[in-house]
Design a protein around this motif. Structure first.
Motif, PDB file in Angstrom:
ATOM      1  N   HIS A   1     -10.728 -18.611   6.768  1.00 32.59           N
ATOM      2  CA  HIS A   1      -9.483 -19.361   6.417  1.00 32.59           C
ATOM      3  C   HIS A   1      -8.666 -18.161   5.841  1.00 32.59           C
ATOM      4  CE1 HIS A   1     -10.694 -23.252   7.042  1.00 32.59           C
ATOM      5  NE2 HIS A   1     -11.695 -23.142   6.523  1.00 32.59           N
ATOM      6  N   GLY A   2      -7.514 -18.103   6.565  1.00 35.00           N
ATOM      7  CA  GLY A   2      -6.473 -17.044   5.816  1.00 35.00           C
ATOM      8  C   GLY A   2      -5.106 -17.583   5.946  1.00 35.00           C
ATOM      9  N   ARG A   3      -4.215 -16.469   5.605  1.00 32.00           N
ATOM     10  CA  ARG A   3      -2.755 -16.850   6.040  1.00 32.00           C
ATOM     11  C   ARG A   3      -2.202 -15.723   7.100  1.00 32.00           C
ATOM     12  NH1 ARG A   3      -0.407 -20.641   2.785  1.00 32.00           N
ATOM     13  NH2 ARG A   3      -1.619 -21.225   0.865  1.00 32.00           N
ATOM     14  N   GLY A   4      -1.299 -16.272   7.991  1.00 35.68           N
ATOM     15  CA  GLY A   4      -0.786 -15.220   8.975  1.00 35.68           C
ATOM     16  C   GLY A   4      -0.600 -13.927   8.210  1.00 35.68           C
ATOM     17  N   GLY A   5      -0.985 -12.870   8.859  1.00 33.24           N
ATOM     18  CA  GLY A   5      -0.480 -11.584   8.064  1.00 33.24           C
ATOM     19  C   GLY A   5      -1.432 -10.842   7.276  1.00 33.24           C
ATOM     20  N   GLN A   6      -2.715 -11.799   6.925  1.00 30.18           N
ATOM     21  CA  GLN A   6      -3.579 -11.170   6.013  1.00 30.18           C
ATOM     22  C   GLN A   6      -4.640 -10.523   6.642  1.00 30.18           C
ATOM     23  OE1 GLN A   6      -4.453 -14.771   3.471  1.00 30.18           O
ATOM     24  NE2 GLN A   6      -2.789 -14.300   1.989  1.00 30.18           N
TER      25      GLN A   6
END
Lengths: 191, 392
Positions: free
Chosen positions: A11-16
């Protein structure tokens, strides 16, 4: 525990770089002769939106092409997701969750909805700043997930990573050095 | 010695493109096929390919330029998805009717709307009547292998018809998996040089002329013959490919099919997921199997119905909606073929995976359970088609 098939959800955020990290893990598992599958799940494509990526690592051919609903391991790249995404959904009790955070484990535990399996944290920012001088969370997280999942021994992992990084950074050997330090420190720091 | 690698479907097809090194590639980028022209452009910039890359301003222009290049006698390729394929529509027919053996990598994606970037077969299924040959892949290995075989099929004297090599967007195109590559030399020898019998640079000829009614119908009949002949050629090429790769292909693949009472018929990546479900159900003694359609154009009606002759109940699954009230295109065409073959099997038409909706092992098991039910109790709604995972 030796698994025939290990399934990991990121699970991450876009761009990480969660997708990149998932692909790096697939790469190193491939290097030791495993069958691998590393893939992203795309929602709305924008910086900062929650994204999911997956790894399947197996001793035999992988044919299934669905997302992973009951992972053995979950990796959370950004701890702010713990408030908005049900990160332990379907996570097996004999598995584990690994969270990248600057907070203590005691502060994190109440956010995990009573997950009964093992919980690990790593401060990838601190590891990255100390060894690379910049914030690249992927390298420390990769080492941490290898240790938590027991996919391969630390020696094998470091040997394979050095081989691949030496190739990738053959013209920038100081970068290779920083990355190897980050991997080694992360293996120590994850707890 | 073959090369073990790990690659995404897009990387694998781009690698096949590099190994074949065609003369010309006009292309316009669109998700999820963008990596194909991108990787080819990188290969060219790095001196690993000599292909003439033409950056055009639209997909209509991409196909137009491909037609021009191919008519001039150049081996030509392009790549697209979804709206990009839709924008080529007019020129797809021109390419096929001009008998130009262009090869196009299609990375399947839903057509709008709702606006969506994920996998669906609606783009290439919409182009099923454009006169192109269509070959579909379950995974990155098959996408690579199919692309390597494409020019041999398209350029065959009896065929002379363009080919689409299709793979599931994101699921295959962006999923990194193990793959076995062939050496460059083997690929070069297998694909061979392109020496068209006729081309604009050699001959005085007309490409795409007007046909009056006394001639047009015969032109279309001759075109259909090229597609019909492709069946044998696809099998010949697959046999030769099997000899150099050890990997065998046909018009379709059967998995646990021969003694199966209950069969799922599907296309693409869903087939791998279905195979896992079959292995689990076979352990419980259930006689279940899969028929994976590899070649949709030409439609292998006789071969598919023959492969299904022992089935009691068949689920025909489409990753595309036809708005025909009859399910999707595979269901419509295979049902018609089963009727012609006087099949007694119960048929269940299913639409699944629209806009990238996930298809899981559990879904395949539910389909097999439904087949068992209609085989025992009869299909009470033979005109009805159902959906997987739809929230009503």
């Amino acid at each position: 525990m030796e698994r025939q098939l290990t399934e990991i959800r990121w699970h991450g955020r876009g761009g990480q770089g969660a997708k990149t990290a998932a692909l790096l893990l697939a790469d190193v598992a491939f290097a030791i002769g495993k069958h691998v599958q590393g893939f992203p799940e795309y929602g709305p494509e924008r910086m900062g939106a929650p994204i999911t990526a997956y790894d399947r690592i197996s001793n035999s051919e992988i044919r299934v092409h669905s997302n992973i609903y009951e992972p053995d391991f979950v990796v959370v790249v950004d701890d702010t997701l713990l408030h908005t995404v049900d990160v332990t959904k379907g996570l097996k009790k004999d598995g584990a969750i690994l969270i990248n955070t600057e907070k203590s484990k005691e502060e994190i535990l109440p956010l995990l909805k009573g997950y009964e399996g093992e919980v690990y944290t790593i401060n990838a920012k601190d590891v990255s700043m100390r060894t690379l001088g910049k914030y690249f969370p992927n390298t420390p997280l990769l080492a941490a997930v290898v240790k938590v999942s027991g996919l391969m021994s630390e020696e094998t992992f470091l040997r394979e990573m050095e081989k691949s990084l030496r190739h990738k950074f053959r013209k920038k050997l100081d970068v290779l050095d920083g990355n190897m330090k980050a991997l080694k420190l992360a293996l120590k720091e994850v707890a | 010695m073959s090369l073990k690698e790990r690659m995404s479907g897009n990387e694998a097809v781009a690698y096949a493109m590099k190994q074949i090194n065609p003369d010309v590639m006009p292309a316009f980028p669109i998700t999820p096929s963008t990596e194909l022209p991108q990787n080819v452009a990188n290969y060219i910039a790095n001196g690993e390919m000599t292909t003439e890359f033409i950056p055009v301003e639209s997909e209509h222009s991409a196909m137009s330029a491909a037609i021009g290049a191919e008519a001039a006698g150049a081996r030509t390729m392009t790549a697209t998805s979804s709206a990009g394929l839709a924008f080529m529509w007019e020129m797809l027919y021109v390419a096929a009717s001009s008998r130009l053996p262009i090869v196009m990598a299609v990375v399947n994606r839903a057509l709008t709307g709702p606006l969506n970037i994920n996998c669906e077969h609606s783009d290439s299924m919409g182009a099923r009547d454009s006169g192109w040959i269509q070959i579909y892949a379950e995974n990155n290995q098959e996408a690579y292998d199919n692309f390597l075989q494409a020019y041999r099929i398209a350029e065959h004297k009896k065929v002379m018809t363009p080919v689409m090599i299709c793979q599931d967007g994101f699921i295959v195109s962006h999923g990194v998996e193990n793959i076995t590559l062939l050496e460059d030399e083997k690929v070069k020898n297998f694909v061979g040089e392109y020496n068209p019998e006729h081309s604009l640079l050699k001959d005085t000829m007309a490409v795409g002329p007007y046909a009056t009614s006394p001639y047009g119908m015969e032109a279309k009949r001759a075109q259909a013959e090229g597609v019909n002949q492709a069946k044998d050629v696809i099998l010949e090429v697959a046999k030769e490919f099997g000899e150099i790769s050890g990997r065998n292909y046909g018009l379709y693949e059967g998995y646990c099919l021969e003694d199966a009472d209950y069969v799922i018929v599907a296309i693409g990546s869903a087939c791998g997921t279905t195979k896992d479900a079959i292995d689990e159900l076979r352990k419980e003694g259930k006689k279940v199997g899969l028929l994976k359609v590899r070649v949709f154009r030409p439609f292998p009606a006789e071969e598919l119905t023959d492969a299904l002759k022992n089935a009691k109940a068949i689920a025909i699954m489409d990753r595309a909606e036809s708005y025909s009230s009859q399910g999707g295109p595979l269901a419509a065409e295979l049902s018609a073929a089963l009727f012609a073959a006087k099949s007694k099997a119960e048929v269940k038409k299913i639409v699944y995976g629209l806009n990238g909706r996930d298809y899981r092992v559990e879904d395949a098991k539910d389909v097999f359970a439904a087949l068992e039910d209609i085989a025992e109790n009869g299909n009470k709604n033979p005109f009805e088609y159902t959906y997987i995972g739809l929230r009503e």
